[in-house]
Design a protein around this motif. Sequence first.
Motif, PDB file in Angstrom:
ATOM      1  N   GLU A  92      24.457 -55.942 -69.226  1.00 19.64           N
ATOM      2  CA  GLU A  92      23.140 -55.921 -68.818  1.00 19.64           C
ATOM      3  C   GLU A  92      22.818 -54.711 -67.733  1.00 19.64           C
ATOM      4  OE1 GLU A  92      20.523 -57.642 -69.989  1.00 19.64           O
ATOM      5  OE2 GLU A  92      22.067 -58.803 -71.593  1.00 19.64           O
ATOM      6  N   TYR A  93      21.831 -54.337 -67.600  1.00 21.78           N
ATOM      7  CA  TYR A  93      21.443 -53.264 -66.414  1.00 21.78           C
ATOM      8  C   TYR A  93      22.184 -53.950 -64.942  1.00 21.78           C
ATOM      9  CZ  TYR A  93      19.021 -50.447 -63.355  1.00 21.78           C
ATOM     10  OH  TYR A  93      18.711 -49.528 -62.294  1.00 21.78           O
ATOM     11  N   SER A  94      22.939 -53.493 -64.390  1.00 20.45           N
ATOM     12  CA  SER A  94      23.217 -53.736 -63.124  1.00 20.45           C
ATOM     13  C   SER A  94      23.621 -52.852 -61.941  1.00 20.45           C
ATOM     14  CB  SER A  94      24.649 -54.514 -63.316  1.00 20.45           C
ATOM     15  OG  SER A  94      25.748 -53.555 -63.667  1.00 20.45           O
ATOM     16  N   ILE A  95      23.947 -53.522 -60.868  1.00 19.88           N
ATOM     17  CA  ILE A  95      24.474 -52.442 -59.723  1.00 19.88           C
ATOM     18  C   ILE A  95      25.441 -51.513 -60.185  1.00 19.88           C
ATOM     19  CG2 ILE A  95      23.884 -54.073 -58.007  1.00 19.88           C
ATOM     20  CD1 ILE A  95      26.894 -54.905 -57.644  1.00 19.88           C
ATOM     21  N   ALA A  96      26.423 -51.760 -61.126  1.00 20.67           N
ATOM     22  CA  ALA A  96      27.542 -50.941 -61.686  1.00 20.67           C
ATOM     23  C   ALA A  96      26.540 -49.641 -62.323  1.00 20.67           C
ATOM     24  CB  ALA A  96      28.218 -51.544 -62.681  1.00 20.67           C
ATOM     25  N   ASP A  97      25.834 -49.806 -63.095  1.00 25.35           N
ATOM     26  CA  ASP A  97      24.755 -48.551 -63.536  1.00 25.35           C
ATOM     27  C   ASP A  97      24.111 -47.667 -62.353  1.00 25.35           C
ATOM     28  OD1 ASP A  97      24.860 -49.051 -66.519  1.00 25.35           O
ATOM     29  OD2 ASP A  97      24.174 -50.954 -65.847  1.00 25.35           O
ATOM     30  N   ILE A  98      23.499 -48.536 -61.355  1.00 30.44           N
ATOM     31  CA  ILE A  98      23.032 -47.919 -60.179  1.00 30.44           C
ATOM     32  C   ILE A  98      23.974 -46.799 -59.374  1.00 30.44           C
ATOM     33  CG2 ILE A  98      22.001 -48.403 -57.867  1.00 30.44           C
ATOM     34  CD1 ILE A  98      20.622 -50.779 -59.307  1.00 30.44           C
ATOM     35  N   ALA A  99      25.484 -47.514 -59.205  1.00 32.74           N
ATOM     36  CA  ALA A  99      26.146 -46.975 -58.547  1.00 32.74           C
ATOM     37  C   ALA A  99      26.663 -45.787 -59.211  1.00 32.74           C
ATOM     38  CB  ALA A  99      27.485 -47.703 -58.190  1.00 32.74           C
ATOM     39  N   ASN A 100      27.060 -45.612 -60.339  1.00 25.75           N
ATOM     40  CA  ASN A 100      27.546 -44.579 -61.047  1.00 25.75           C
ATOM     41  C   ASN A 100      26.277 -43.656 -61.074  1.00 25.75           C
ATOM     42  OD1 ASN A 100      30.653 -44.740 -62.346  1.00 25.75           O
ATOM     43  ND2 ASN A 100      29.406 -47.054 -62.282  1.00 25.75           N
ATOM     44  N   TRP A 101      25.024 -43.994 -61.797  1.00 28.69           N
ATOM     45  CA  TRP A 101      24.090 -43.125 -62.020  1.00 28.69           C
ATOM     46  C   TRP A 101      23.765 -42.215 -60.827  1.00 28.69           C
ATOM     47  CZ3 TRP A 101      19.150 -42.051 -60.213  1.00 28.69           C
ATOM     48  CH2 TRP A 101      18.379 -41.263 -61.237  1.00 28.69           C
ATOM     49  N   ALA A 102      23.726 -42.909 -59.595  1.00 29.82           N
ATOM     50  CA  ALA A 102      23.206 -42.003 -58.572  1.00 29.82           C
ATOM     51  C   ALA A 102      23.995 -40.824 -58.174  1.00 29.82           C
ATOM     52  CB  ALA A 102      23.171 -43.160 -57.051  1.00 29.82           C
ATOM     53  N   TRP A 103      25.343 -41.141 -58.710  1.00 34.49           N
ATOM     54  CA  TRP A 103      26.371 -39.958 -58.542  1.00 34.49           C
ATOM     55  C   TRP A 103      26.173 -38.823 -59.646  1.00 34.49           C
ATOM     56  CZ3 TRP A 103      29.057 -37.712 -54.795  1.00 34.49           C
ATOM     57  CH2 TRP A 103      29.310 -38.402 -53.596  1.00 34.49           C
ATOM     58  N   VAL A 104      26.223 -39.632 -60.806  1.00 39.24           N
ATOM     59  CA  VAL A 104      26.306 -38.583 -61.969  1.00 39.24           C
ATOM     60  C   VAL A 104      24.953 -37.831 -62.196  1.00 39.24           C
ATOM     61  CG1 VAL A 104      26.673 -38.711 -64.793  1.00 39.24           C
ATOM     62  CG2 VAL A 104      28.023 -40.323 -63.383  1.00 39.24           C
ATOM     63  N   ARG A 105      24.121 -38.031 -61.963  1.00 40.94           N
ATOM     64  CA  ARG A 105      22.723 -37.406 -61.992  1.00 40.94           C
ATOM     65  C   ARG A 105      22.929 -36.151 -61.160  1.00 40.94           C
ATOM     66  NH1 ARG A 105      18.215 -37.005 -58.224  1.00 40.94           N
ATOM     67  NH2 ARG A 105      18.733 -37.664 -56.267  1.00 40.94           N
ATOM     68  N   THR A 106      23.767 -35.968 -60.393  1.00 42.82           N
ATOM     69  CA  THR A 106      24.029 -34.959 -59.305  1.00 42.82           C
ATOM     70  C   THR A 106      25.218 -33.864 -59.905  1.00 42.82           C
ATOM     71  OG1 THR A 106      25.796 -35.874 -57.965  1.00 42.82           O
ATOM     72  CG2 THR A 106      23.270 -36.123 -57.550  1.00 42.82           C
ATOM     73  N   HIS A 107      25.500 -34.131 -61.212  1.00 43.60           N
ATOM     74  CA  HIS A 107      26.463 -33.144 -61.927  1.00 43.60           C
ATOM     75  C   HIS A 107      26.361 -31.887 -61.468  1.00 43.60           C
ATOM     76  CE1 HIS A 107      24.491 -32.134 -65.689  1.00 43.60           C
ATOM     77  NE2 HIS A 107      23.753 -33.203 -65.437  1.00 43.60           N
ATOM     78  N   ARG A 108      25.099 -31.503 -61.698  1.00 44.90           N
ATOM     79  CA  ARG A 108      24.780 -29.782 -61.610  1.00 44.90           C
ATOM     80  C   ARG A 108      25.460 -29.492 -60.401  1.00 44.90           C
ATOM     81  NH1 ARG A 108      20.188 -31.452 -64.152  1.00 44.90           N
ATOM     82  NH2 ARG A 108      19.816 -30.831 -66.326  1.00 44.90           N
ATOM     83  N   TRP A 109      24.938 -30.038 -59.221  1.00 43.88           N
ATOM     84  CA  TRP A 109      25.736 -29.724 -57.985  1.00 43.88           C
ATOM     85  C   TRP A 109      26.812 -29.541 -57.747  1.00 43.88           C
ATOM     86  CZ3 TRP A 109      23.226 -27.297 -53.962  1.00 43.88           C
ATOM     87  CH2 TRP A 109      23.750 -27.544 -52.817  1.00 43.88           C
ATOM     88  N   SER A 110      27.803 -30.480 -58.619  1.00 45.56           N
ATOM     89  CA  SER A 110      29.284 -30.305 -58.468  1.00 45.56           C
ATOM     90  C   SER A 110      29.910 -29.182 -59.454  1.00 45.56           C
ATOM     91  CB  SER A 110      29.688 -31.638 -58.800  1.00 45.56           C
ATOM     92  OG  SER A 110      29.207 -32.762 -58.012  1.00 45.56           O
ATOM     93  N   GLY A 111      28.683 -28.579 -60.229  1.00 44.46           N
ATOM     94  CA  GLY A 111      29.368 -27.652 -61.161  1.00 44.46           C
ATOM     95  C   GLY A 111      29.941 -28.315 -62.478  1.00 44.46           C
ATOM     96  N   VAL A 112      29.591 -29.562 -62.832  1.00 46.51           N
ATOM     97  CA  VAL A 112      30.071 -30.000 -64.062  1.00 46.51           C
ATOM     98  C   VAL A 112      28.932 -30.433 -64.861  1.00 46.51           C
ATOM     99  CG1 VAL A 112      31.387 -32.195 -64.808  1.00 46.51           C
ATOM    100  CG2 VAL A 112      31.758 -31.484 -62.380  1.00 46.51           C
ATOM    101  N   ASP A 113      29.246 -29.948 -66.192  1.00 44.04           N
ATOM    102  CA  ASP A 113      28.218 -30.094 -67.169  1.00 44.04           C
ATOM    103  C   ASP A 113      28.426 -31.462 -67.973  1.00 44.04           C
ATOM    104  OD1 ASP A 113      29.677 -29.567 -69.983  1.00 44.04           O
ATOM    105  OD2 ASP A 113      29.819 -27.577 -69.170  1.00 44.04           O
TER     106      ASP A 113
END
Length: 239
Positions: free
Chosen positions: A153-174
């Motif tokens: 189910e949708y959970s705090i685990a999704d929220i935690a990972n998504w908040a970082w992964v969405r910024t992948h371009r800033w880290s230079g990772v595609d």
Amino acid sequence: MIDFYTAATPNGHKVSIALEELELPYEMRVLDLGQGEQKEAWFTAINPNGRIPAIVDRDNGNFAVFESGAILLYLAEKTGRLMPQDGKGRSLVMQWLMFQMGGIGPMMGQANVFFRYFPDKIQPAIDRYQGECRRLFSVLDSRLAEHQYLAGEYSIADIANWAWVRTHRWSGVDTEGLPHLQRWIAELRARPAVQRGIERPPSEVLVRPDSEEKARQFSAAARKMLETGQSRRSQKETE
């Protein structure tokens, strides 16, 4: 009412998204990290580590909680939402939350330092951290190939990972070649509470990574903070 101390960072947005998803009343105070407001005595009384985010739950005897993962757990337990009630379900959420706390966050943070902020370009370090980020993204992609969300189910685990992964371009990772991860990123971004959360507070660089001028300004400010921190540490070591 919850007092929410934050800044426009992935860890801050983890908590703002959760607050919006859980529809909890809160008052937000944005700290000026460039001026070192997070190190002032009034804030270290809330978070001894001098980092954002932190919350104070006025409805629970002004109880202070720091560390973004601990805050997510506290809010989920407070409301009985975004966290399964059965033991196996809770364990799955905890596992993927710790995956972010121990892997995604630190590795993307280091990629940011060497790719964006560090005065000298140390290519082996950039390659090391960007490569590890990509590996961790592949782990997420494999999990999401079989599940809509990380822990069922949708959970705090999704929220935690998504908040970082969405910024992948800033880290230079595609994310090319990771279709399940891309699907998940888009699905979560479409959630109204998530959209509100990443605007509390907004980050022009992270929300609009195509703004090269904003990126340059942000990088220059971050390098200044890094250099100031190194100077302060050196001064303390010689005292």
